[in-house]
Design a protein around this motif. Sequence first.
Motif, mmCIF file in Angstrom:
data_model
loop_
_atom_site.group_PDB
_atom_site.id
_atom_site.type_symbol
_atom_site.label_atom_id
_atom_site.label_comp_id
_atom_site.label_asym_id
_atom_site.label_seq_id
_atom_site.Cartn_x
_atom_site.Cartn_y
_atom_site.Cartn_z
ATOM 1 N N TYR B 23 0.704 -1.195 -0.007
ATOM 2 C CA TYR B 23 -0.089 0.168 -0.008
ATOM 3 C C TYR B 23 0.904 1.363 0.009
ATOM 4 C CZ TYR B 23 -3.986 -2.815 1.191
ATOM 5 O OH TYR B 23 -5.064 -3.939 1.060
ATOM 6 N N PHE B 25 1.174 4.956 0.487
ATOM 7 C CA PHE B 25 0.803 6.162 1.067
ATOM 8 C C PHE B 25 1.818 7.226 1.046
ATOM 9 C CE2 PHE B 25 -1.828 2.992 3.158
ATOM 10 C CZ PHE B 25 -3.023 3.758 2.765
ATOM 11 N N TYR B 28 0.700 10.657 -0.245
ATOM 12 C CA TYR B 28 -0.463 11.195 0.342
ATOM 13 C C TYR B 28 -0.168 12.763 0.943
ATOM 14 C CZ TYR B 28 -3.739 7.502 -0.087
ATOM 15 O OH TYR B 28 -4.828 6.513 -0.298
ATOM 16 N N SER B 71 -7.146 5.381 5.240
ATOM 17 C CA SER B 71 -7.864 5.424 4.477
ATOM 18 C C SER B 71 -9.378 6.019 4.780
ATOM 19 C CB SER B 71 -8.075 4.239 3.334
ATOM 20 O OG SER B 71 -8.377 3.056 4.149
ATOM 21 N N ASN B 73 -12.810 6.695 5.296
ATOM 22 C CA ASN B 73 -14.348 5.892 4.860
ATOM 23 C C ASN B 73 -15.489 6.588 5.412
ATOM 24 O OD1 ASN B 73 -12.605 4.071 3.419
ATOM 25 N ND2 ASN B 73 -12.358 2.808 5.475
ATOM 26 N N GLY B 107 -12.796 4.731 -5.350
ATOM 27 C CA GLY B 107 -12.859 5.371 -4.006
ATOM 28 C C GLY B 107 -14.051 5.284 -3.070
ATOM 29 N N ASP B 136 -12.043 0.228 -4.495
ATOM 30 C CA ASP B 136 -11.775 0.782 -3.313
ATOM 31 C C ASP B 136 -10.095 0.215 -3.273
ATOM 32 O OD1 ASP B 136 -12.513 2.917 -1.061
ATOM 33 O OD2 ASP B 136 -11.094 1.361 -0.387
ATOM 34 N N ASP B 138 -9.340 -1.078 -0.280
ATOM 35 C CA ASP B 138 -9.354 -1.678 0.760
ATOM 36 C C ASP B 138 -10.424 -2.721 0.816
ATOM 37 O OD1 ASP B 138 -9.749 -2.685 3.538
ATOM 38 O OD2 ASP B 138 -10.032 -0.765 4.348
ATOM 39 N N ASN B 198 -6.358 0.451 -6.607
ATOM 40 C CA ASN B 198 -5.667 1.571 -5.987
ATOM 41 C C ASN B 198 -5.437 2.587 -6.949
ATOM 42 O OD1 ASN B 198 -3.968 3.024 -4.556
ATOM 43 N ND2 ASN B 198 -3.122 1.271 -3.372
#
Lengths: 186, 273
Positions: B23, B25, B28, B71, B73, B107, B136, B138, B198
């Motif tokens: 993953y 990030f 970000y 993430s 949600n 997303g 998404d 996840d 992703n």
Amino acid sequence: MSLHLVVMGASLGALEALRVLLPGLLEDFSSALIIVLHRDKEESGNLLPLLDTNCVLPIGFPVDKEPILAGRVYIAPPNYHLLIEGDHFAYSMDEPEDNARPSINVLFDSAAETYGANVTGIVLTGMLQDGARGLAAIHRHGGAAVVQTPHDALAPSMPLAALEAVPSAQVLTLVEIGKFLAKMTH
Amino acid sequence: MAIEIEDIEVLLLTEAVYQRWGYDFRDYAPTSLKRRIRRCDELEKLLSISSLQEKILRDSDCMQRFLDQVSVNVTSMFRDPGLYRAFRATVVPLLKEQPSLRIWHAGCASGEEVYSIAILLHEEDLLGRTRIYATDLDQAVLERAKEGIYGLGLMKGYTENYQAAGGKAAFSEYYHAGHGHVVMRKDLSKNIVWARHNLVTDASFNEFNLILCRNVLIYFNARLQERAHRLFYQSLAEGGVLVLGRQETMRLTPHESHYRTLDGREKIFQRMI
């Protein structure tokens, strides 16, 4: 960071307070003024025209990643946290803090971490205690802390909580805060 | 000083998460990412981000909890009702010209907004010829989305949103109420494909008439936003529509000139070239 930020938070009584403060800002205002108001999320449409009528500086909701410029007034839109990230704004939809989104603390924390001594934090009228923790962060990072005189505020709890968090903060009435801001010129 | 150390720890943690679990990030937006990492640290009852890193490297359950925290949600049915009204006015007529529709909801988190758009398309007689790809990063939230089970207590607010969004029926027609929860009607999700994707690392996977990606790009830095916008541009048919979140914009991106604005307030854009 050479830019100076004034970050301001207000809740109940905010619009009345801003109607006093904003007309006092003139074109030579040398900071960026960034304001969090707690509002009902559906009222956002009515907010900007109201503020715009008595402010000579450009005023509005920033878009995501918009660069922060001196001589402007930025308002946090409803339902998002507004953060300072280096030379631009950032948003988040994280959970509300102290039941608030936008949260004054979130704005103040991020301003303090990036701009340190180049930040002035101002806590105005409001219920509950949003802004107190953030004002303490600004103070800790060397910035200036200003709190509206509690008995001058429509709702004194936010100023009282802020003063408890930062006892050395300058305590000014709304009119005095107006003069304080008017001195921030080139 | 403490702040600088934390910034280093965030860099190292995101690198560790990428190397160990894939993953990414690293690009970000740093301020809000740091806030969410700190909260994760508190929930794990750890005292530093370095300790979190040590735990995440060895503990896949901890990684899943980290993913849930980092993430964001946060979502709801018919969130921003004004969007759905604008969508009916400006986008639905364009969609009605198409014999079949492919929609990408990027997303989608736990799916509330996917069901919302499915309900709108159903009411406009478009759902039957539509395939919605809801993605998404996840897998765990995708499973929840697929189940379509939501808290009964949320329905009052959702019903108000639905009505404010210009809904044409009674909202309760779209779910079956159980004890403390509701299940969304199965025919709504017949044409929905739930899949992991992703935006940070995966490529374009189809051509779409409509892409919705709301309140996702705000968590990306400028470089990652540019990547996502390139992906959307490559994935949209000419004349296709892109819907972003309220505070998101095409301004400040290289693709600004390729779109025209259908609704500035609700951030609805149409690919022109």
